[in-house]
Scaffold this motif. Structure first.
Motif, PDB file in Angstrom:
ATOM      1  N   MET A   1       0.845  -1.187   0.000  1.00  0.00           N
ATOM      2  CA  MET A   1       0.000   0.000   0.000  1.00  0.00           C
ATOM      3  C   MET A   1       0.891   1.253   0.000  1.00  0.00           C
ATOM      4  SD  MET A   1      -2.898   0.997   2.798  1.00  0.00           S
ATOM      5  CE  MET A   1      -3.679  -0.599   2.599  1.00  0.00           C
ATOM      6  N   ASN A   2       0.653   2.129  -0.975  1.00  0.00           N
ATOM      7  CA  ASN A   2       1.448   3.364  -1.013  1.00  0.00           C
ATOM      8  C   ASN A   2       1.159   4.215   0.214  1.00  0.00           C
ATOM      9  OD1 ASN A   2       2.748   2.840  -3.334  1.00  0.00           O
ATOM     10  ND2 ASN A   2       1.693   4.366  -4.584  1.00  0.00           N
ATOM     11  N   THR A   3       2.194   4.548   0.955  1.00  0.00           N
ATOM     12  CA  THR A   3       2.010   5.224   2.243  1.00  0.00           C
ATOM     13  C   THR A   3       2.816   6.521   2.303  1.00  0.00           C
ATOM     14  OG1 THR A   3       1.725   3.067   3.311  1.00  0.00           O
ATOM     15  CG2 THR A   3       2.253   4.913   4.754  1.00  0.00           C
ATOM     16  N   LEU A   4       2.177   7.519   2.900  1.00  0.00           N
ATOM     17  CA  LEU A   4       2.902   8.748   3.240  1.00  0.00           C
ATOM     18  C   LEU A   4       3.309   8.651   4.718  1.00  0.00           C
ATOM     19  CD1 LEU A   4       3.785  11.749   3.068  1.00  0.00           C
ATOM     20  CD2 LEU A   4       1.387  12.364   3.475  1.00  0.00           C
ATOM     21  N   PHE A   5       4.612   8.740   4.973  1.00  0.00           N
ATOM     22  CA  PHE A   5       5.130   8.720   6.343  1.00  0.00           C
ATOM     23  C   PHE A   5       5.342  10.163   6.787  1.00  0.00           C
ATOM     24  CE2 PHE A   5       6.213   4.787   4.326  1.00  0.00           C
ATOM     25  CZ  PHE A   5       6.030   3.830   5.313  1.00  0.00           C
ATOM     26  N   VAL A   6       4.711  10.516   7.906  1.00  0.00           N
ATOM     27  CA  VAL A   6       4.827  11.900   8.396  1.00  0.00           C
ATOM     28  C   VAL A   6       5.244  11.906   9.863  1.00  0.00           C
ATOM     29  CG1 VAL A   6       3.621  14.070   8.812  1.00  0.00           C
ATOM     30  CG2 VAL A   6       2.976  12.679   6.871  1.00  0.00           C
ATOM     31  N   SER A   7       6.253  12.691  10.172  1.00  0.00           N
ATOM     32  CA  SER A   7       6.560  13.013  11.581  1.00  0.00           C
ATOM     33  C   SER A   7       6.270  14.497  11.756  1.00  0.00           C
ATOM     34  CB  SER A   7       8.038  12.750  11.897  1.00  0.00           C
ATOM     35  OG  SER A   7       8.302  11.386  11.891  1.00  0.00           O
ATOM     36  N   PRO A   8       5.103  14.861  12.294  1.00  0.00           N
ATOM     37  CA  PRO A   8       4.781  16.290  12.408  1.00  0.00           C
ATOM     38  C   PRO A   8       5.796  17.033  13.280  1.00  0.00           C
ATOM     39  CG  PRO A   8       2.842  14.942  12.812  1.00  0.00           C
ATOM     40  CD  PRO A   8       4.006  14.014  12.781  1.00  0.00           C
ATOM     41  N   SER A   9       6.360  16.297  14.247  1.00  0.00           N
ATOM     42  CA  SER A   9       7.333  16.916  15.157  1.00  0.00           C
ATOM     43  C   SER A   9       8.131  15.791  15.805  1.00  0.00           C
ATOM     44  CB  SER A   9       6.589  17.717  16.219  1.00  0.00           C
ATOM     45  OG  SER A   9       7.395  17.894  17.349  1.00  0.00           O
ATOM     46  N   TYR A  10       9.369  16.092  16.196  1.00  0.00           N
ATOM     47  CA  TYR A  10      10.151  15.082  16.920  1.00  0.00           C
ATOM     48  C   TYR A  10      10.022  15.249  18.431  1.00  0.00           C
ATOM     49  CZ  TYR A  10      12.582  13.766  12.585  1.00  0.00           C
ATOM     50  OH  TYR A  10      12.892  13.304  11.336  1.00  0.00           O
ATOM     51  N   ARG A  11       9.201  16.224  18.887  1.00  0.00           N
ATOM     52  CA  ARG A  11       9.054  16.414  20.332  1.00  0.00           C
ATOM     53  C   ARG A  11       8.447  15.154  20.962  1.00  0.00           C
ATOM     54  NH1 ARG A  11       6.974  22.599  19.880  1.00  0.00           N
ATOM     55  NH2 ARG A  11       9.024  23.409  19.322  1.00  0.00           N
ATOM     56  N   CYS A  12       8.857  14.885  22.186  1.00  0.00           N
ATOM     57  CA  CYS A  12       8.387  13.646  22.813  1.00  0.00           C
ATOM     58  C   CYS A  12       8.299  13.814  24.320  1.00  0.00           C
ATOM     59  CB  CYS A  12       9.338  12.499  22.474  1.00  0.00           C
ATOM     60  SG  CYS A  12       8.629  10.886  22.897  1.00  0.00           S
ATOM     61  N   ASN A  13       7.370  13.077  24.924  1.00  0.00           N
ATOM     62  CA  ASN A  13       7.236  13.092  26.379  1.00  0.00           C
ATOM     63  C   ASN A  13       7.916  11.885  27.018  1.00  0.00           C
ATOM     64  OD1 ASN A  13       5.390  11.419  25.220  1.00  0.00           O
ATOM     65  ND2 ASN A  13       3.576  12.346  26.141  1.00  0.00           N
ATOM     66  N   GLU A  14       8.698  11.160  26.216  1.00  0.00           N
ATOM     67  CA  GLU A  14       9.550  10.115  26.758  1.00  0.00           C
ATOM     68  C   GLU A  14      10.981  10.377  26.298  1.00  0.00           C
ATOM     69  OE1 GLU A  14       7.733   6.334  25.658  1.00  0.00           O
ATOM     70  OE2 GLU A  14       6.543   6.359  27.515  1.00  0.00           O
ATOM     71  N   ASN A  15      11.876   9.616  26.836  1.00  0.00           N
ATOM     72  CA  ASN A  15      13.289   9.840  26.573  1.00  0.00           C
ATOM     73  C   ASN A  15      13.971   8.495  26.364  1.00  0.00           C
ATOM     74  OD1 ASN A  15      15.298  11.614  26.291  1.00  0.00           O
ATOM     75  ND2 ASN A  15      15.594  12.009  28.480  1.00  0.00           N
ATOM     76  N   CYS A  16      13.441   7.719  25.430  1.00  0.00           N
ATOM     77  CA  CYS A  16      13.842   6.309  25.323  1.00  0.00           C
ATOM     78  C   CYS A  16      15.318   6.162  24.955  1.00  0.00           C
ATOM     79  CB  CYS A  16      12.983   5.598  24.280  1.00  0.00           C
ATOM     80  SG  CYS A  16      11.258   5.540  24.754  1.00  0.00           S
ATOM     81  N   ILE A  17      15.959   5.220  25.619  1.00  0.00           N
ATOM     82  CA  ILE A  17      17.378   5.014  25.320  1.00  0.00           C
ATOM     83  C   ILE A  17      17.552   4.356  23.949  1.00  0.00           C
ATOM     84  CG2 ILE A  17      18.309   5.030  27.668  1.00  0.00           C
ATOM     85  CD1 ILE A  17      17.966   2.160  27.910  1.00  0.00           C
ATOM     86  N   PHE A  18      16.464   3.825  23.384  1.00  0.00           N
ATOM     87  CA  PHE A  18      16.574   3.218  22.049  1.00  0.00           C
ATOM     88  C   PHE A  18      15.955   4.109  20.974  1.00  0.00           C
ATOM     89  CE2 PHE A  18      15.275  -0.645  24.704  1.00  0.00           C
ATOM     90  CZ  PHE A  18      16.541  -0.770  25.247  1.00  0.00           C
ATOM     91  N   CYS A  19      15.756   5.379  21.262  1.00  0.00           N
ATOM     92  CA  CYS A  19      15.086   6.235  20.280  1.00  0.00           C
ATOM     93  C   CYS A  19      15.889   6.248  18.970  1.00  0.00           C
ATOM     94  CB  CYS A  19      14.961   7.659  20.824  1.00  0.00           C
ATOM     95  SG  CYS A  19      14.059   8.727  19.701  1.00  0.00           S
ATOM     96  N   PRO A  20      15.222   6.022  17.840  1.00  0.00           N
ATOM     97  CA  PRO A  20      15.954   6.043  16.575  1.00  0.00           C
ATOM     98  C   PRO A  20      16.389   7.452  16.157  1.00  0.00           C
ATOM     99  CG  PRO A  20      13.625   5.625  16.200  1.00  0.00           C
ATOM    100  CD  PRO A  20      13.820   5.647  17.680  1.00  0.00           C
TER     101      PRO A  20
END
Ligand code: SF4
Length: 312
Positions: A1-20
């Motif tokens: 399925m043709n998909t549009l990937f969107v990250s509106p913002s990289y802000r986050c309320n977690e601080n994961c040690i594995f964050c990509p």
């Protein structure tokens, strides 16, 4: 399925040690709403996209998320959201959100362990396990389609069969389950001593976890279970029916990410090469190359080509 990937913002309320993502990316400016809306219509016109996948950072922190979803719904797109569900633990937030956009979307939440302390250690937020769980339950009650995701990590991988038991004891069978290997980039690469698990070490635990799932299915506990980013040569063929490949690993129809340059608005990108697949030099003459999901490019780079055992 043709998909549009969107990250509106990289802000986050977690601080994961594995964050990509790298920590610094959380400071990038969120994408203005009008650019996201224009990108959606542009991607439909140019690439006939049928789905939008909204991730982040944490997408619920983006103030106009409901407008993106409403627009996508009006344009008949399938909608996927990757969220830690923390905000959905707030009953009022969850109710207002569902009242605004409806429940016709799929939401995926990652749990990094079934042990609250371990999950919280990984997210860097005390109480996040309990809160994410409450958020997911609120969404299940609102009849949102939910997927629980487990990313194989160095802290909890050796308890994966117990994690599976927890999933079956905690969530209705309508909730899908995804097990996947980690994309060793961003903070995950910086913290590789905690994150990286070689395929030959995790193999036993993944296979035992799948045995638990098979046992449940024999008792008519049928659940949609998929394993991603796992090469065929790194798991016994008995389990191959669980293996899947994300569309985005080979190629991405359309991608919109926040711009590194805070003064510049981002531009939608088309036809990008993906970040994974079975494209490594040992794969060249492998007999199962055409059906193999392969894995993340960065993960393969980290472990080296010796992890691959081509089939003759
Ligand atoms: S060698 Fe490559 S193509 Fe063959 S099974 Fe392993 S990852 Fe897949």
């Amino acid at each position: 399925m043709n998909t549009l990937f969107v990250s509106p913002s990289y802000r986050c309320n977690e601080n994961c040690i594995f964050c990509p993502r790298h920590k610094i990316s959380k400071l990038y400016k969120p994408i203005p709403l009008d650019i996201i809306i224009k990108s959606i219509t542009d991607a439909i016109e140019k690439k006939s996209i049928e789905m939008i996948l909204i991730s982040g950072g944490e997408p619920t922190l983006y103030k106009d998320l409901t407008t993106i979803i409403t627009t996508a719904n009006q344009l008949n797109l399938k909608i996927g959201i990757l969220s830690n569900s923390l905000k959905f633990a707030d009953n009022n937030f969850c109710k207002t959100f569902i009242d605004t956009v409806g429940n016709n979307f799929e939401l995926t939440t990652a749990f990094h362990s079934h042990i609250a302390e371990e999950h919280d250690k990984i997210t860097g937020v005390k109480g996040s396990f309990d809160k994410s769980l409450k958020g997911v339950y609120n969404l299940i009650n609102a009849e949102v389609r939910i997927t629980i995701k487990y990313i194989i990590n160095g802290i909890s991988f050796n308890k994966l069969p117990e994690f599976i038991e927890w999933v079956y004891n905690s969530f209705p069978d309508s909730v899908s389950l995804v097990l996947c290997n980690m994309d060793l980039c961003g903070e995950a690469l910086n913290n590789s001593n905690l994150a990286a698990v070689p395929f030959n070490i995790s193999k036993k635990y993944v296979e035992n976890a799948l045995d638990v799932i098979i046992q449940y299915s024999k008792k008519n506990r049928l659940r949609n279970v998929s394993v991603f980013n796992t090469p065929l040569c790194c798991i016994d063929p008995y389990y191959w029916t669980f293996l899947r490949k994300y569309e985005s690993e080979e190629s991405m129809a359309a991608l919109l990410l926040p711009s590194i340059e805070n003064q510049t608005n981002p531009i939608i990108q088309y036809g990008l090469k993906g970040d994974g697949g079975a494209n490594f030099s040992p794969c060249t003459n492998c007999a199962v190359k055409n059906i193999c999901p392969g894995t993340w490019r960065k993960t393969a780079e980290y472990f080296g080509n010796d992890i691959f055992k081509p089939f003759k």
